[in-house]
Design a protein around this motif. Structure first.
Motif, PDB file in Angstrom:
ATOM      1  N   THR A  93       0.819  -1.221   0.000  1.00  0.00           N
ATOM      2  CA  THR A  93       0.000   0.000   0.000  1.00  0.00           C
ATOM      3  C   THR A  93       0.848   1.265   0.000  1.00  0.00           C
ATOM      4  OG1 THR A  93      -1.775  -1.141   1.159  1.00  0.00           O
ATOM      5  CG2 THR A  93      -1.794   1.269   1.227  1.00  0.00           C
ATOM      6  N   ARG A  94       1.826   1.342   0.877  1.00  0.00           N
ATOM      7  CA  ARG A  94       2.633   2.548   0.996  1.00  0.00           C
ATOM      8  C   ARG A  94       3.725   2.630  -0.064  1.00  0.00           C
ATOM      9  NH1 ARG A  94       5.055   2.557   6.595  1.00  0.00           N
ATOM     10  NH2 ARG A  94       5.644   4.695   6.035  1.00  0.00           N
ATOM     11  N   VAL A  95       3.998   1.521  -0.760  1.00  0.00           N
ATOM     12  CA  VAL A  95       4.985   1.528  -1.840  1.00  0.00           C
ATOM     13  C   VAL A  95       4.360   2.064  -3.118  1.00  0.00           C
ATOM     14  CG1 VAL A  95       6.432   0.062  -3.310  1.00  0.00           C
ATOM     15  CG2 VAL A  95       6.295  -0.377  -0.842  1.00  0.00           C
ATOM     16  N   ILE A  96       3.118   1.643  -3.399  1.00  0.00           N
ATOM     17  CA  ILE A  96       2.454   2.028  -4.641  1.00  0.00           C
ATOM     18  C   ILE A  96       2.299   3.548  -4.736  1.00  0.00           C
ATOM     19  CG2 ILE A  96       0.287   1.849  -5.929  1.00  0.00           C
ATOM     20  CD1 ILE A  96       0.031  -1.013  -4.813  1.00  0.00           C
ATOM     21  N   LYS A 136      20.265   3.511  -3.079  1.00  0.00           N
ATOM     22  CA  LYS A 136      20.100   4.410  -1.929  1.00  0.00           C
ATOM     23  C   LYS A 136      18.636   4.500  -1.488  1.00  0.00           C
ATOM     24  CE  LYS A 136      23.995   7.146  -3.585  1.00  0.00           C
ATOM     25  NZ  LYS A 136      24.434   8.449  -4.154  1.00  0.00           N
ATOM     26  N   LEU A 137      17.712   4.078  -2.363  1.00  0.00           N
ATOM     27  CA  LEU A 137      16.289   4.136  -2.027  1.00  0.00           C
ATOM     28  C   LEU A 137      15.813   2.895  -1.273  1.00  0.00           C
ATOM     29  CD1 LEU A 137      14.894   5.493  -5.425  1.00  0.00           C
ATOM     30  CD2 LEU A 137      15.434   6.812  -3.373  1.00  0.00           C
ATOM     31  N   GLU A 142      12.127  -0.624   1.982  1.00  0.00           N
ATOM     32  CA  GLU A 142      11.904  -1.671   2.984  1.00  0.00           C
ATOM     33  C   GLU A 142      11.059  -1.152   4.147  1.00  0.00           C
ATOM     34  OE1 GLU A 142      15.252  -4.423   3.878  1.00  0.00           O
ATOM     35  OE2 GLU A 142      16.404  -3.103   2.584  1.00  0.00           O
ATOM     36  N   ARG A 143      11.261   0.117   4.482  1.00  0.00           N
ATOM     37  CA  ARG A 143      10.459   0.697   5.560  1.00  0.00           C
ATOM     38  C   ARG A 143       8.990   0.804   5.160  1.00  0.00           C
ATOM     39  NH1 ARG A 143       8.497   5.339   7.532  1.00  0.00           N
ATOM     40  NH2 ARG A 143       8.978   6.487   5.623  1.00  0.00           N
ATOM     41  N   ARG A 144       8.745   1.079   3.884  1.00  0.00           N
ATOM     42  CA  ARG A 144       7.366   1.225   3.411  1.00  0.00           C
ATOM     43  C   ARG A 144       6.668  -0.121   3.210  1.00  0.00           C
ATOM     44  NH1 ARG A 144       5.621   6.040   1.056  1.00  0.00           N
ATOM     45  NH2 ARG A 144       7.056   7.785   1.387  1.00  0.00           N
ATOM     46  N   LEU A 145       7.436  -1.184   3.018  1.00  0.00           N
ATOM     47  CA  LEU A 145       6.828  -2.513   2.881  1.00  0.00           C
ATOM     48  C   LEU A 145       6.262  -2.932   4.239  1.00  0.00           C
ATOM     49  CD1 LEU A 145       9.222  -4.680   0.671  1.00  0.00           C
ATOM     50  CD2 LEU A 145       6.781  -4.333   0.315  1.00  0.00           C
ATOM     51  N   GLN A 152       5.547 -14.184   3.913  1.00  0.00           N
ATOM     52  CA  GLN A 152       6.971 -13.898   4.076  1.00  0.00           C
ATOM     53  C   GLN A 152       7.411 -13.055   2.878  1.00  0.00           C
ATOM     54  OE1 GLN A 152       9.353 -17.434   4.603  1.00  0.00           O
ATOM     55  NE2 GLN A 152       7.748 -18.438   5.794  1.00  0.00           N
ATOM     56  N   THR A 153       8.298 -12.103   3.115  1.00  0.00           N
ATOM     57  CA  THR A 153       8.687 -11.170   2.067  1.00  0.00           C
ATOM     58  C   THR A 153      10.199 -11.184   1.859  1.00  0.00           C
ATOM     59  OG1 THR A 153       6.845  -9.738   2.697  1.00  0.00           O
ATOM     60  CG2 THR A 153       8.519  -8.773   1.281  1.00  0.00           C
TER      61      THR A 153
END
Length: 781
Positions: A93-96, A136-137, A142-145, A152-153
């Motif tokens: 959700t937060r990645v899209i 660098k992103l 990973e924080r947004r996932l 499992q991711t």
């Protein structure tokens, strides 16, 4: 020249040491920051056809080269179930909605992104950043996932691979430094048996590394440098810095043992060992210079970094070290180390330069006796040793080259874990397609171009190695050419959502993307042959094609390297020959040195294939054999070893040359030269072997291969080549070794023979003045 330098260094010793200390102190804050300006990629060149293809697709179709694969796995849900899709959507959700993401291609849109066991699937997250900036992103991605209880991711893909290379390379470097320094100090203590004498070379090598890393930090702001510069800088800085210092300190102690004053000992050390060190540094720099001729940035930047640290190690050895020796003077033997096992032997043998006792008796030592044995049976030694070294190199005939992928990394890093998951649970042919960037004359969807493209795709599909072609003219095998023409000339008929999405994604004006799925893996030779066949299949009619994909990129990488390789070898060999011609004043010795180098390098090449391609000792060395040799490894080894092996050749033949100037007897000169240098060369080789072997603990296979290859080659070079082959060949060649027909001048400066003689000591100012006048590198006397 070097005699003058020795006098200057002795006179201004405090000033020289002070300047170096200030320079090192200024460099110290910047050296740890070198990693900030280094890049983890550098395995491609703009000249590659695969790069032209990807650049065209990025420009015309807004194709994002920076793709992160997010893999979801579940034991509870099937990837085909709505629950799996909902949970995956919630995790993303937060990645899209992130501004750095240009799009997400989900497994719900492409069923081929679901694993064969139906319990895993991946989505492609398209990043807007270029490949250098994309790693660098990753922390923010990973924080947004969001963590979802049922899934499992794992993340993988190019940006993750490059980030992991950076991380693992820095980790490898720290581990190698922790291992190399203590073992190098122990080896130096065994050689010198004095704490002061042992610490000096280590300090000079460490100072060279610090200065080089600081300069790399500055250079990295001006040009693109590879992360592998770190490894080569430490490897050569420590190895050669310690080597050069070892030769200088040994010669200084040897001259003190002959009863010379400190000032004379320093001056002679610079004029003899310093001269050899300088020419050695030139040959090593020339070898590394060969890497700068390659278009691949990784090799180019490693060459620059290597030259930088070699020059600094050389300057430190002929300025800082002799100035320090002039200050320390006879205290160089302070704090002796007593080693019970070798104490009696050392005290009995005055040939050991570790002791500033009576002048060495050089006619009864181990190396003197060995050389006479070898020269008494030169053919019996030469033939089996040559056969043995060639046999070691024979496995290289079966070498398979490839470009690096995540398999060169350890299994515990994210990109390697994702790489293994895709290979084990998915159809890996789907994740590594052959991409074709097509440019047509005019609009792609014109009837004329549709006919040409249809014929072109049909020819590709007919290849038995092709599993499927995804394109606007092969979307549905039931459609005929006439039906495709009708659909694309009347867009209102494009009601099928899949076909409509395919056109929107793969067509932009005169540019088209075609995806070819091979029946075989990316590294399979049949897939490589398929890429070559596609490149040789011309559409005609003004249509241009560029082929990309993992297989195509690997082919371009290997072809580029081995197109540039012969040219670089020729330039380096010719330049080195000329430098050695000036040093040895012989047409034959430089040629022999080149051939001797080739043998030890050939043997290390065979080890690359046996260990890294075939997997011999892979469990002991702690890696999974990739089944190929990374294509840059032999090139890095060649140019690194070319200079390093020449290093020992220069030191050995310099002492032989000095002895020949004294005796004018080739056989006796070889024996004396080997006796005077054999122990020190062996000790120097031991240091390099220790430093190189510390890099075999690296997790990056490319670095592990470089460290192991260098350690093996130096071991063979210091034993079989320098101890056996060189004396044997010099005995067989006789006075032909010193053949220089076109110079009608005296072969050697008489004053040099005077001041290097076993019993000669500077006793008058007139002798010193004569040396200063006559000694000149390559000059006429």
């Amino acid at each position: 020249m070097f005699f003058h330098l020795g006098k200057i260094v002795t006179r201004f010793r405090w000033l020289i040491v002070g300047v170096w200390m200030v320079a090192i102190a200024m460099a110290l804050p910047f050296a740890p920051q070198a990693t900030q300006v280094l890049h983890s990629g550098g395995f491609v060149s703009p000249d590659f056809e695969s790069e032209r293809a990807i650049n065209l697709l990025a420009q015309k179709l807004h194709f994002d080269p920076s793709i992160v694969q997010v893999i979801f796995m579940s034991q509870r849900y099937s990837a085909d179930s709505p629950a799996f899709a909902q949970e995956a959507q919630r995790a993303l959700t937060r990645v899209i909605g992130w501004s750095e993401v240009s799009g997400v291609i989900s497994f719900t849109d492409n069923p081929r992104q679901i694993s064969l066991d139906r319990h895993a699937a991946y989505v492609n997250v398209l990043l807007k950043a270029d490949p250098d900036s994309a790693p660098k992103l990753l922390p923010e991605l990973e924080r947004r996932l969001q963590a979802v209880p049922g899934l499992q991711t794992h993340i993988g893909g190019g940006p993750v691979f490059f980030a992991d290379i950076q991380l693992v390379s820095e980790r490898d470097l720290r581990r190698a430094e922790i291992l190399a320094f203590p073992f190098a100090i122990i080896a130096l203590l065994l050689v010198f048996r004095s704490v002061v004498a042992a610490i000096l070379p280590a300090l000079v090598g460490g100072g060279a590394v610090i200065m080089a890393l600081a300069l790399v930090f500055g250079l990295g702001h001006l040009t693109t440098l590879s992360i592998f510069v770190l490894n080569i800088t430490t490897l050569f800085g420590l190895g050669l810095g310690v080597d050069y210092s070892l030769f200088m300190v040994s010669r200084f102690r040897e001259e003190l043992a002959r009863g010379r004053s400190v000032e004379d000992a320093v001056t002679i050390t610079v004029a003899t060992a310093g001269r050899a060190v300088t020419f050695s540094g030139l040959t090593v720099s020339i070898g590394l210079l060969g890497l700068t001729f390659f278009r691949v940035n990784m090799l180019h930047s490693v060459g620059l970094g290597g030259i930088l640290v070699v020059v600094l190690a050389l300057l430190a050895a002929i300025t800082l070290l002799p100035a320090t020796l002039a200050i320390i003077a006879t205290r160089i033997n302070a704090f002796p180390v007593r080693i019970p096992i070798v104490r009696k032997r050392a005290e009995a043998s005055s040939a050991n330069p570790a002791y500033a006792t009576p002048a060495p008796v050089e006619h009864h030592g181990f190396w003197y006796r060995l050389s006479h044995i070898v020269m008494h049976y030169p053919v019996r030694v030469f033939v089996p040793v040559l056969f043995l070294l060639v046999t070691f190199g024979l496995p290289f005939l079966s070498v398979r080259f490839s470009a690096p992928d995540a398999s060169i990394l350890p299994a515990d890093v994210p990109s390697r874990a994702a790489f293994d998951l895709l290979a084990q649970r998915f159809n890996d042919r789907e994740t590594t397609p052959v991409l074709i960037a097509v440019q047509t004359g005019g609009d792609v969807l014109s009837p004329d171009n549709i006919r040409k493209l249809y014929s072109y795709v049909q020819r590709i599909q007919a290849d038995p190695r092709v599993a499927r072609v995804d394109s606007i003219v092969s979307a549905d095998p039931r459609f005929t050419l006439d039906q495709y023409e009708l659909l694309y000339t009347h867009p209102q008929l494009l009601a099928d959502p899949y076909l409509s999405a395919l056109v929107n994604a793969s067509v932009a004006g005169n540019t088209l993307e075609i995806s070819v799925i091979s029946k075989y893996g990316m590294l399979d030779q049949r897939s490589q042959a398929l890429v070559q066949a596609i490149r040789n299949t011309h559409p005609g009619g003004g249509i241009t094609v560029f082929v990309d994909g993992g297989t195509a990129g690997g082919i371009d990488y290997v072809n580029s390297l081995y197109t540039d390789f012969p040219k670089a070898v020729l330039i380096v060999a010719l330049t080195t020959y000329i430098v050695l011609l000036l040093l040895f004043r012989s047409l034959v010795l430089p040629l022999k040195a080149l051939l001797m180098n080739a043998l030890s390098i050939l043997a290390s090449y065979g080890a690359l294939v046996v260990i890294f391609q075939n997997g011999f000792l892979h469990q002991v060395l702690g890696f999974t054999p990739p089944g190929f040799v990374e294509a840059s490894s032999p090139i890095l080894l060649f140019f690194a070893l070319f200079g390093l092996s020449m290093d020992y050749e220069v030191f050995l033949l310099s002492r032989v040359q000095e002895a020949f100037w004294q005796t004018d007897d080739n056989t006796r000169a070889v024996a004396l030269g080997l006796q005077r240098s054999g122990g020190i060369i062996t000790s120097a080789a031991l240091i390099v072997i220790v430093v190189s072997a510390s890099f075999t603990t690296a997790d990056v296979i490319l670095v592990k291969a470089l460290g192991l290859g260098m350690a093996l080659a130096v071991l063979l070079d210091a034993t079989f080549v320098r101890a056996l082959l060189v004396p044997a060949t010099m005995r067989l060649l006789g006075n032909l070794n010193w053949w220089l027909p076109f110079v009608g001048v005296q072969r050697h400066p008489p004053a040099l023979a005077e001041y290097i003689g076993e019993s000669e000591v500077f006793t008058t100012q007139a002798t010193k003045d004569k040396v200063m006048k006559d000694v000149n590198i390559g000059g006429k006397q």
